[in-house]
Scaffold this active site. Structure first.
Site, PDB file in Angstrom:
ATOM      1  CD  GLU A  34      -2.046  -2.731   3.479  1.00 44.61           C
ATOM      2  OE1 GLU A  34      -0.966  -2.208   3.763  1.00 44.61           O
ATOM      3  OE2 GLU A  34      -2.965  -2.856   4.295  1.00 44.61           O
ATOM      4  CB  SER A  41      -0.143   0.567   3.618  1.00 39.95           C
ATOM      5  OG  SER A  41      -0.470   0.704   4.995  1.00 39.95           O
TER       6      SER A  41
END
Length: 113
Positions: free
Chosen positions: A3, A29
């Site tokens: 991420e 994200s």
């Protein structure tokens, strides 16, 4: 698939969101911002084009055409591909070792067998 909130936060903290694009085989994200290109496949781990890019290479990102290219000659790409070697898997046993051995490309769903 990592991420990318930490790297994009670092770019924002350094005031570089307008000067730097982040191109990665990782994921983003909803909190990430800036010029971001993610889920590049095949991944660097598989020897995809992203594995051959080096510091100083000129990369062109066209957000309108949804395209990305590296400005290298075919000969230079061939040289880099020939010299490329995959990284060793850092784990010999356990869940992370199994994952590293079996996971497929994110473009195929990143599933394990």
């Amino acid at each position: 698939m990592r991420e990318m909130l930490a790297p994009t936060s670092a770019l924002a903290g350094a005031g570089l969101l307008r000067e730097v694009a982040l191109v990665t085989d990782g994921r983003f994200s909803g909190g990430s911002r800036g010029m971001l290109v993610g889920h590049v496949a095949p991944e660097a781990r598989d020897g995809g084009m992203i594995a051959l890019v080096r510091d100083g290479d000129m990369v062109t990102i066209d957000a309108f055409k949804k395209s990305i290219s590296v400005n290298l000659s075919r000969d230079e790409i061939a040289r880099r591909r020939k010299a490329w070697k995959p990284r060793q898997i850092a784990y010999a046993t356990g869940a992370l070792a199994k994952y590293a051995r079996l996971v497929s490309s994110a473009s195929k769903g990143a599933v394990t067998g």
